[in-house]
Every structure is written in C-alpha cells, then in structure tokens.
Design a protein around this motif. Structure first.
Motif, mmCIF file in Angstrom:
data_model
loop_
_atom_site.group_PDB
_atom_site.id
_atom_site.type_symbol
_atom_site.label_atom_id
_atom_site.label_comp_id
_atom_site.label_asym_id
_atom_site.label_seq_id
_atom_site.Cartn_x
_atom_site.Cartn_y
_atom_site.Cartn_z
ATOM 1 N N ARG A 161 33.190 41.439 32.285
ATOM 2 C CA ARG A 161 32.984 41.938 33.639
ATOM 3 C C ARG A 161 33.129 40.839 34.696
ATOM 4 N NH1 ARG A 161 31.241 47.023 34.266
ATOM 5 N NH2 ARG A 161 30.653 48.172 32.378
ATOM 6 N N PHE A 162 32.634 39.644 34.389
ATOM 7 C CA PHE A 162 32.749 38.570 35.376
ATOM 8 C C PHE A 162 34.206 38.149 35.559
ATOM 9 C CE2 PHE A 162 28.152 37.854 34.552
ATOM 10 C CZ PHE A 162 27.721 37.868 35.867
ATOM 11 N N PHE A 163 34.978 38.151 34.474
ATOM 12 C CA PHE A 163 36.392 37.793 34.597
ATOM 13 C C PHE A 163 37.139 38.854 35.412
ATOM 14 C CE2 PHE A 163 35.148 35.338 30.859
ATOM 15 C CZ PHE A 163 35.696 34.109 31.183
ATOM 16 N N ALA A 164 36.811 40.121 35.175
ATOM 17 C CA ALA A 164 37.438 41.190 35.966
ATOM 18 C C ALA A 164 37.121 41.012 37.444
ATOM 19 C CB ALA A 164 36.959 42.556 35.463
ATOM 20 N N ALA A 165 35.880 40.625 37.754
ATOM 21 C CA ALA A 165 35.483 40.412 39.145
ATOM 22 C C ALA A 165 36.218 39.209 39.744
ATOM 23 C CB ALA A 165 33.977 40.211 39.239
ATOM 24 N N MET A 166 36.412 38.166 38.962
ATOM 25 C CA MET A 166 37.091 36.972 39.471
ATOM 26 C C MET A 166 38.577 37.211 39.717
ATOM 27 S SD MET A 166 35.296 33.690 37.579
ATOM 28 C CE MET A 166 35.571 34.214 35.889
ATOM 29 N N LEU A 167 39.164 38.161 38.994
ATOM 30 C CA LEU A 167 40.586 38.460 39.182
ATOM 31 C C LEU A 167 40.860 39.282 40.440
ATOM 32 C CD1 LEU A 167 41.678 39.304 35.523
ATOM 33 C CD2 LEU A 167 42.493 37.386 36.907
ATOM 34 N N GLN A 168 39.863 40.029 40.923
ATOM 35 C CA GLN A 168 40.091 40.936 42.059
ATOM 36 C C GLN A 168 40.558 40.215 43.323
ATOM 37 O OE1 GLN A 168 36.682 43.477 42.611
ATOM 38 N NE2 GLN A 168 36.821 44.317 40.541
ATOM 39 N N PRO A 169 39.921 39.084 43.722
ATOM 40 C CA PRO A 169 40.424 38.404 44.931
ATOM 41 C C PRO A 169 41.812 37.795 44.748
ATOM 42 C CG PRO A 169 38.176 37.720 44.411
ATOM 43 C CD PRO A 169 38.690 38.457 43.219
ATOM 44 N N LEU A 170 42.309 37.797 43.512
ATOM 45 C CA LEU A 170 43.641 37.268 43.213
ATOM 46 C C LEU A 170 44.687 38.371 43.138
ATOM 47 C CD1 LEU A 170 42.410 34.755 40.501
ATOM 48 C CD2 LEU A 170 43.383 34.130 42.712
ATOM 49 N N GLY A 171 44.262 39.610 43.429
ATOM 50 C CA GLY A 171 45.198 40.723 43.464
ATOM 51 C C GLY A 171 45.448 41.387 42.127
ATOM 52 N N LEU A 172 44.642 41.049 41.120
ATOM 53 C CA LEU A 172 44.864 41.614 39.786
ATOM 54 C C LEU A 172 43.610 42.387 39.375
ATOM 55 C CD1 LEU A 172 46.541 39.561 36.913
ATOM 56 C CD2 LEU A 172 45.284 41.679 36.563
ATOM 57 N N GLU A 173 43.717 43.703 39.325
ATOM 58 C CA GLU A 173 42.584 44.557 38.998
ATOM 59 C C GLU A 173 42.949 45.516 37.876
ATOM 60 O OE1 GLU A 173 40.191 46.254 42.173
ATOM 61 O OE2 GLU A 173 41.419 45.188 43.653
ATOM 62 N N PHE A 174 41.978 45.812 37.048
ATOM 63 C CA PHE A 174 42.152 46.818 36.005
ATOM 64 C C PHE A 174 42.485 48.147 36.665
ATOM 65 C CE2 PHE A 174 40.035 43.629 33.624
ATOM 66 C CZ PHE A 174 40.184 43.910 32.277
ATOM 67 N N GLY A 175 43.528 48.815 36.173
ATOM 68 C CA GLY A 175 43.859 50.150 36.627
ATOM 69 C C GLY A 175 44.614 50.225 37.941
ATOM 70 N N LYS A 176 45.021 49.059 38.499
ATOM 71 C CA LYS A 176 45.749 49.067 39.760
ATOM 72 C C LYS A 176 47.040 48.265 39.614
ATOM 73 C CE LYS A 176 41.769 49.682 42.847
ATOM 74 N NZ LYS A 176 41.064 49.168 44.053
ATOM 75 N N SER A 177 48.004 48.555 40.499
ATOM 76 C CA SER A 177 49.265 47.819 40.457
ATOM 77 C C SER A 177 49.042 46.376 40.901
ATOM 78 C CB SER A 177 50.293 48.501 41.366
ATOM 79 O OG SER A 177 49.833 48.529 42.707
ATOM 80 N N PHE A 178 49.861 45.485 40.397
ATOM 81 C CA PHE A 178 49.727 44.060 40.671
ATOM 82 C C PHE A 178 50.733 43.669 41.750
ATOM 83 C CE2 PHE A 178 50.799 39.593 39.049
ATOM 84 C CZ PHE A 178 49.764 39.006 39.762
ATOM 85 N N GLU A 179 50.248 43.504 42.975
ATOM 86 C CA GLU A 179 51.103 43.150 44.099
ATOM 87 C C GLU A 179 50.414 42.087 44.951
ATOM 88 O OE1 GLU A 179 51.849 46.787 46.132
ATOM 89 O OE2 GLU A 179 52.953 47.701 44.477
ATOM 90 N N PRO A 180 50.330 40.852 44.448
ATOM 91 C CA PRO A 180 49.632 39.789 45.175
ATOM 92 C C PRO A 180 50.366 39.394 46.457
ATOM 93 C CG PRO A 180 50.824 38.876 43.302
ATOM 94 C CD PRO A 180 50.926 40.372 43.183
ATOM 95 N N ASP A 181 49.592 38.988 47.460
ATOM 96 C CA ASP A 181 50.215 38.503 48.689
ATOM 97 C C ASP A 181 50.647 37.049 48.503
ATOM 98 O OD1 ASP A 181 47.920 36.882 49.001
ATOM 99 O OD2 ASP A 181 46.929 38.379 50.268
ATOM 100 N N ALA A 182 51.192 36.443 49.539
ATOM 101 C CA ALA A 182 51.741 35.087 49.432
ATOM 102 C C ALA A 182 50.667 34.079 49.048
ATOM 103 C CB ALA A 182 52.405 34.691 50.748
#
Length: 449
Positions: A222-243
């Motif tokens: 769960r903590f790793f999933a939370a740390m990935l969210q501000p990087l644009g990578l979330e479970f169940g969502k498309s991966f489209e990070p900004d610049a």
C-alpha cells in the motif's frame, strides 16, 4: 514558512527518492511482465499457449538460464474466469508462479505428482471456486490476475520434450479440452528476439504500468502504491506522466538499476558466502522464503537481488534434501577480488568428486543482460556430462577467455573483450558435503600467460 521554490525542490527530491525505492520494489513483477512480453513478441503466444524455448539463440533471451535442457513457458490471464491446466506426465521440473514470482506449486518430478501428471484449476483473486471441477483437480488460488508456467523437460532432446508437452491441455473451467488443441509454439526463426531482461530508462516504468494493469494492491504494497501516485503511476489507471514526472522517473530508473546491480553483485545480505576461503557465494540466500514475507517483514533486499538476476523460482531450488533439486553457487569476482574481464583468461579447477548426484555445470553470463554470454562459438558452459580433459588427480580445469587454450579446447568457454561476465556453478542433486560445506570449490584464478 518554506518558500514555493523550496517546496518544489523538496517535493522533487522526495518523489525521486520514492521512485528509486519503487524501482527496486517492482523488480519481481516487471520481470514477470517482461517474460510475458517475450512470449508474445517472440512466439505470438496468447494466454494459455505453451512455448518451447531451446537452443543457444532462444535461451539467450532468458536471465540466469542454461542450455542443458529445453524450457517451456506459458502465461495465464485469469481475469475473466478460472482455467484448467492438465499438466502432462513425463520427465519435467518447474513451477507455476504468480505475478510477484511466488510459486503456486511445483510441477513435474520434484512436485507432489512425481512426474505422473496432474490437473490444476487456476483461480484468480476474488473468484469463486467452480463447482464443476475435473476429477482429481487441485485448486490453486493465485493472489494475482496473471500467472506464469516456468518449467523444463529433463531430457536434452527437444523433440522428446515436445512430445511430452503436446499432451498438455489448457482450457477455461466449464469447457471441455476437446474444444481446441492447446498450442505448443516456438520462437520466430528470423529477426531480433525480445529479451526477458528488465527494460532500461523510462521503458521500465511503462513495463511496470503494464504489469500492474488489472491487479489490485496487496496490503504489504500500500505504501508503494501511494508513493507511485505523485509520479503519475496508479493501479487501475492509464500511465500518462507529465514532463516533471517523466524527468524524475527517467533519472530514478538510472539510479534504481545501478542500485539493483549493486545489491545483486555486492550483496550485503548476511551469510551469502558459501565458505570463507573463496569468493563463491549462494545465488539464493539460505534463509530465503518463496513467499517473500516472513515474521518481522518482507525480504525486500533479498528478492530484489534474486529477481534482478533470474526469472522464476520453485520449492525445488530451496530444497535442503540431499540428492534432490539443484543448488547454485555464484562468482562475480576472481581470486584477487577483481571483476571478470572478457579480454583476460581465467581458470577454474573443479576438484574431483563434486557432490552432485546427477551432474554439475558451470555457465557464464553477461553482466549487462544477465543472459548467456554471447560468442561466435555459441559455447556458454561446460558440464560433467561432456567429454572434458581431466588432470592426473581427477580434477578438471575449465578455462574462460578470448582464445582457445592449446590442449584444453574441449574445456574452454569463450569470452569477449570489452564485456564483463559472471558465472553460476550448478549442482544437480546436491549431496551432503555441499550442504555441510565440507566440500570446497576453489576461486577462479586469472592467468598471466
């Protein structure tokens, strides 16, 4: 109060640190997704297709493998419904593993079926166990939506292995195996093959996003999933990070890969040395658990190092029963403590009486890919099954270097200048002296002439 500039710098620093840790956390599942992509790209494999991988060219795309016997892979998507797998009778050994490289069960000779075949029902997370199970079926509940078959035929003849796996059947629960024959595929014969190694740079995060697609967050993650969210990578969502996110991820991938390499080739896990009198160490920590979770925490550093080097594990490789399974010793440095140089010549003197019930082998790998060493001769290993020249005392000198040694050509493994390498020494059916550490394997020594 912190200024806006300070805040941005701190968040960038924090997100970079988190990204590096997430890179290390994701190594097992990125390895699984890389294996699936390899089967798709090289063989056109769909979920439930078997793929026979044999020979120097094919096995070269795998990590930490050898060419002594053929492999068979399959990837399974359990999203829609459970699958039945009628595993064949015959001389095989391997395992079914989930998307975090945790075994669901061993299969073949070292498994409960003892090579007599078995019927498995693969059930995904949250799915109900079907009522209409085949007779004698064993239910395997996967904690992930995807799973992988990683096994090998124990006969070196690919045609005999093919004959065994042509009897396998994979089909959805509720259907009959007569609805369509399970495909047994091979890699394409022409063109470049996709490797199972972890992608470099930003491609690593793209592979991770693909690996997480359809998967749920386990409590331990769960903590790793939370740390990935501000990087644009979330479970169940498309991966489209900004610049900004992409820049951080690209930088973190470089540091993450370097850290993974340090953890694999300079392990700080306790008790990795096989004996104090040589540089040989265990490939797998002796305290390792295939579940990865142990009392007090998760084997984070251990699994990171292990799965940076290889893909797939089983209960058999952790066996402590003499005469069964296999054992793996690794050497990343020579007797002087220096890394192996493909432009130099080295000698390994294998003593007589290696404690292996079946046979032993020494195989070389390229450091950057963790795949078989590449050379024109397509020679990557030497084994006790081969006609090797022996010394008067029964020992055998294995020579690794760019030129064939006069009089020891049959004992030679060619290396390439400009490429570093490492090696595994395998004991198939290891015996008591290995487990007791009373048997000694000398260091690999550089040769001056």
């Amino acid at each position: 109060m912190p200024t806006q500039d300070t805040v941005q710098r701190l968040y960038d620093s924090m997100d970079f640190q988190r990204a590096v840790q997430c890179y290390l956390w994701a190594i097992p599942i990125v390895g699984m997704e890389s294996a699936r992509q390899t089967l798709i790209d090289n063989a056109g494999a769909r979920s439930g297709d078997l793929v026979l991988v044999t020979g120097y060219r094919d096995v070269s795309v795998m990590m930490g493998s050898n060419v002594t016997t053929p492999y068979v892979f399959a990837h399974f998507d359990l999203t829609d419904r459970p699958l039945v797998f009628e595993y064949p009778k015959g001389a095989t050994a391997g395992s079914l593993i989930d998307w975090w490289d945790r075994p669901l069960t061993d299969v073949g000779a070292p498994a409960p079926d003892k090579g007599e075949g078995a019927v498995f029902v693969l059930v995904g997370p949250g799915q109900k166990v079907p009522d209409d199970l085949p007779a004698g079926a064993r239910v395997l509940r996967s904690r992930t939506q995807r799973a992988l078959l990683f096994t090998r035929g124990l006969d070196p003849d690919p045609e005999k292995v093919r004959a065994v796996f042509e009897t396998a059947k994979i089909y959805p629960v509720g259907q009959t195996p007569d609805g369509g024959r399970t495909r047994l595929l091979r890699f394409k014969a022409e063109g470049r093959l996709t490797s199972m190694e972890h992608p470099h740079g930003f491609a690593y995060w793209q592979r991770l996003a693909s690996a997480l697609k359809g998967e749920s967050v386990e409590d331990r993650d769960r903590f790793f999933a939370a740390m990935l969210q501000p990087l644009g990578l979330e479970f169940g969502k498309s991966f489209e990070p900004d610049a900004r996110q992409r820049k951080i991820l690209e930088k973190a991938a470089v540091v993450g890969e370097a850290t993974a390499k340090a953890g694999a080739f300079r392990k700080r896990v306790p008790d990795m040395r096989y004996r104090d009198d040589s540089h040989w160490e265990y490939l797998i920590p002796q305290s390792y658990s295939n579940e990865q979770d142990v009392p007090g925490g998760t084997m984070f550093e251990e699994r990171t190092a292990f799965f940076y080097e290889i893909t797939g594990t089983s209960a058999a490789v952790l066996s402590k029963e003499p005469g069964s399974g296999s054992a793996y010793l690794a050497a990343y440095y020579d007797k002087t403590g220096a890394a192996f140089d493909g432009g130099k010549t080295y000698r390994l003197r294998v003593p007589s009486g290696v404690p292996a019930k079946l046979f032993w082998s020494v195989t070389l790998y390229e450091t950057d890919t963790r795949g078989l060493i590449q050379n024109e001769q397509q020679i990557v290993d030497r084994t006790s099954r081969q006609d090797l020249k022996k010394n008067a005392d029964g020992s055998i000198d294995i020579v690794m270097g760019p030129k064939a040694p006069e009089g020891l050509e049959q004992n030679w493994i060619p290396t390439r200048p400009g490429k570093s390498w490492f090696t595994y020494f395998r004991l198939f059916g290891p015996l008591e002296p290995y487990f007791e550490r009373s048997w000694s394997l000398p260091d690999i020594e550089p040769q001056t002439s």
